[in-house]
Design a protein around this motif. Structure first.
Motif, short mmCIF file in Angstrom:
data_model
loop_
_atom_site.label_atom_id
_atom_site.label_comp_id
_atom_site.label_asym_id
_atom_site.label_seq_id
_atom_site.Cartn_x
_atom_site.Cartn_y
_atom_site.Cartn_z
N THR A 80 0.77 -1.13 0.01
CA THR A 80 0.18 0.04 -0.17
C THR A 80 0.77 1.40 -0.11
O THR A 80 0.63 2.52 -0.52
N ALA A 81 2.18 1.28 0.32
CA ALA A 81 3.02 2.31 0.33
C ALA A 81 3.22 2.57 -1.03
O ALA A 81 3.39 3.82 -1.53
N THR A 90 -7.24 3.43 -3.85
CA THR A 90 -8.01 1.90 -3.50
C THR A 90 -7.36 0.75 -4.05
O THR A 90 -7.24 0.87 -5.50
N VAL A 91 -7.15 -0.28 -3.35
CA VAL A 91 -6.82 -1.54 -4.19
C VAL A 91 -7.68 -2.62 -3.66
O VAL A 91 -8.24 -2.62 -2.70
N ARG A 115 -4.43 -4.20 8.42
CA ARG A 115 -4.72 -2.98 9.36
C ARG A 115 -3.35 -1.79 9.17
O ARG A 115 -3.50 -0.66 9.64
N LYS A 116 -2.36 -2.26 8.54
CA LYS A 116 -1.16 -1.33 8.27
C LYS A 116 -1.38 -0.64 7.07
O LYS A 116 -0.55 0.10 6.66
N ALA A 117 -2.47 -0.61 6.15
CA ALA A 117 -2.60 -0.04 5.08
C ALA A 117 -2.51 1.46 5.12
O ALA A 117 -3.00 2.06 5.85
N TYR A 118 -1.84 1.80 3.99
CA TYR A 118 -2.05 3.32 3.85
C TYR A 118 -3.02 3.85 3.06
O TYR A 118 -3.44 5.07 3.09
N VAL A 436 4.23 9.37 3.28
CA VAL A 436 3.82 9.87 4.62
C VAL A 436 3.86 8.76 5.64
O VAL A 436 2.91 8.21 5.84
N SER A 437 4.82 8.36 6.35
CA SER A 437 4.73 7.20 7.08
C SER A 437 3.86 7.27 8.29
O SER A 437 3.57 6.18 8.62
N GLU A 438 3.40 8.42 8.75
CA GLU A 438 2.46 8.57 9.92
C GLU A 438 1.19 7.92 9.44
O GLU A 438 0.54 7.81 10.34
N ALA A 439 0.97 8.21 8.01
CA ALA A 439 -0.19 7.67 7.50
C ALA A 439 -0.50 6.07 7.46
O ALA A 439 -1.66 5.50 6.83
#
Ligand code: NCD
Ligand code: ZN
Length: 474
Positions: A80-81, A90-91, A115-118, A436-439
């Motif tokens: 997702t990154a 969206t994927v 759950r870790k998806a961007y 944006v790694s915080e996302a």
């Protein structure tokens, strides 16, 4: 109206049918308003988009993120990154993981991994020979679509017999969820591959010889008949040949709810690239002749092929680079390079930006139930946005991809037209070509917004479930 969170100022807003210079106000994750430059209230934050294009983020209905089971190839964070960097908001993720997404328990495991998806996502459930009893549980549990591998491909999931497929279609049809098909007929390819191997063929072009276009066209025609009989909605993934377009067109003309997608590799590569790329180009179905590419381009423009997807299929360099073609894993990453590659075609005049938005965002949203929440830059829609710089030129470098799959047939390609910011529901996930790694973890499943009109069922009195309920005649 209370002030927006973000104002994207002075960009050219593009839809599938128009484009115009406007300001876009974003509030609480939604597009609050689109208005003439300077006409909207002040926002907490502004983004100057002068000279840039404001597109709905791409919706890619065909990615393989490999988690659980093959995380050395990819996982939900890296996949997702890559999407965020590629302007994809969206994927829809495929079920050929290990274990595959073939039951409710496995769906829950995949939702946990995601759950870790961007970016936002849908999850495919599997329709195979051995999980017919699990399909209703997957529907009730919230899958967004189904995937049916009519032919063997990565993961070696047993492709269903036509009998199992028909029962699967009968069960899925009332849900209205679309069944995406890997439309290649297993028995034809297995037969030919075994004969080619016996004859000593190990070269890259033997891959096409094992899977000629008839393999795909026969599968499309057969699946279309089952879809017509049941009323199930189907989608033909990764259209690779001119020959498949015939049965696809015919089925559409008969009123079957069938759609088709193709990928950049089938539009931009052909058999003349095999000598240069060797096993790297191996993908199922194979990249074919230049005449096939030409026919697919024309079919996109006339609407026979509805949309662009990527079949993002990352593998490691060791898995992709083999002297014997049959040993190389099939596929390559695509979710990060799709938008630049296609925008480059816009820059070259082969495609308009409006056409591109139709194929990359509008049609996927409409065909997979995300419209009108996604796929458009209009008040009330999700603020899923790719801000694009059509004057920016970059060189595709596999080593720089955010995907874990560092092998691409487009290595070294120079592209003009790049997404420079990506927003998912109003939040930057890519800004100025940086992740944006915080996302991380901002992405969520689209279950809550998926609304498909009720399907039109056929022969419901003849489904297996229905005939098995009927008392035995005396
Ligand atoms: C895909 C993969 O690696 O999962 N490979 C491919 O060649 N396309 C599977 C698929 O979509 O067929
Ligand atoms: Zn496939």
């Amino acid at each position: 109206m209370s002030g927006p969170d973000l104002l994207i100022q002075g960009g050219t807003v593009v839809s599938g049918s128009t484009s115009f210079v406007a300001d876009v106000a974003v509030k609480d994750g939604l597009i609050q308003a689109v208005g003439a430059p300077g006409s909207l209230p002040e926002a907490r934050e502004t983004l100057d988009a002068t000279g840039l294009f404001v597109l709905p983020g791409a919706i890619d209905v065909h990615v393989h993120f490999r988690e659980p089971g093959y995380t050395h190839k990819e996982d939900w964070e890296t996949g997702t990154a890559a999407a965020a960097m590629g302007g994809t908001t969206t994927v829809f993720e495929m079920p050929n993981t290990h274990p595959p997404t073939r039951s409710l328990a496995e769906l829950r495991d995949k939702q946990a991994a995601a759950r870790k998806a961007y970016v936002d996502f849908g999850i495919y459930g599997l329709l195979a020979e051995d999980n017919i009893g699990e399909l209703q549980g997957l529907i009730d549990g919230g899958v967004n679509a189904f995937k049916c591998f009519m032919g063997n491909t990565f993961g070696n999931l047993p492709s269903p017999s036509t009998g199992a497929m028909l029962e699967g279609f009968e069960i899925i049809a009332p849900s209205g969820l679309r069944i995406s098909l890997h439309a290649e007929t297993a028995s034809i390819m297995a037969w030919r591959q075994q004969r080619l191997i016996a004859a000593g063929r190990n070269d890259p072009l033997a891959h096409i010889a094992a899977r000629p276009a008839v393999v795909a066209a026969e599968a499309v025609a057969r699946a279309a008949i089952l879809a017509e009989w049941t009323g199930a909605r189907v989608h033909v993934l990764h259209i690779s040949s001119a020959l498949e377009l015939g049965p696809l067109r015919d089925a559409k003309a008969r009123g079957v709810d069938i759609t088709g997608g193709t990928c950049p590799c089938y539009l931009l590569l052909d058999s003349s690239d095999y000598a240069r790329l060797g096993s790297v180009i191996r993908v199922n179905p194979p990249v074919r002749e230049a005449a096939d590419s030409e026919a697919i381009w024309a079919a996109l423009k006339d609407g026979t092929v509805d949309l662009i997807e990527t079949d993002h299929a990352p593998h490691s360099p060791e898995e992709k680079t083999k002297a014997v073609i049959w040993e190389a894993d099939c596929g390559f990453p695509g979710v990060e390079t799709q938008m630049p590659l296609m925008l480059n075609q816009v820059s070259r005049g082969r495609l308009s930006l409006q056409d591109y938005v139709r194929f990359s965002a509008e049609q996927p949203a409409k065909r997979f139930g995300l419209w009108p929440a996604k796929g458009r830059i209009e008040a009330g829609a999700h603020a899923d946005i790719a801000v694009v710089d059509m004057a920016r030129t970059e060189t595709i470098r596999a080593a720089a991809l955010h995907s874990r799959g560092k092998v691409t047939p487009f290595e070294g390609e120079s592209v003009t037209g790049v997404p420079v910011h990506t927003l998912v529901r109003g939040r930057f996930v890519q800004r100025d070509r940086r992740l944006v790694s915080e996302a991380r973890g901002h992405g969520r499943q689209v279950t809550d917004i998926q609304r498909m009109p009720p399907p039109v069922l056929n022969h419901a009195d003849q489904t297996l479930a229905s005939v098995l309920r009927t008392p035995t005649p005396s």
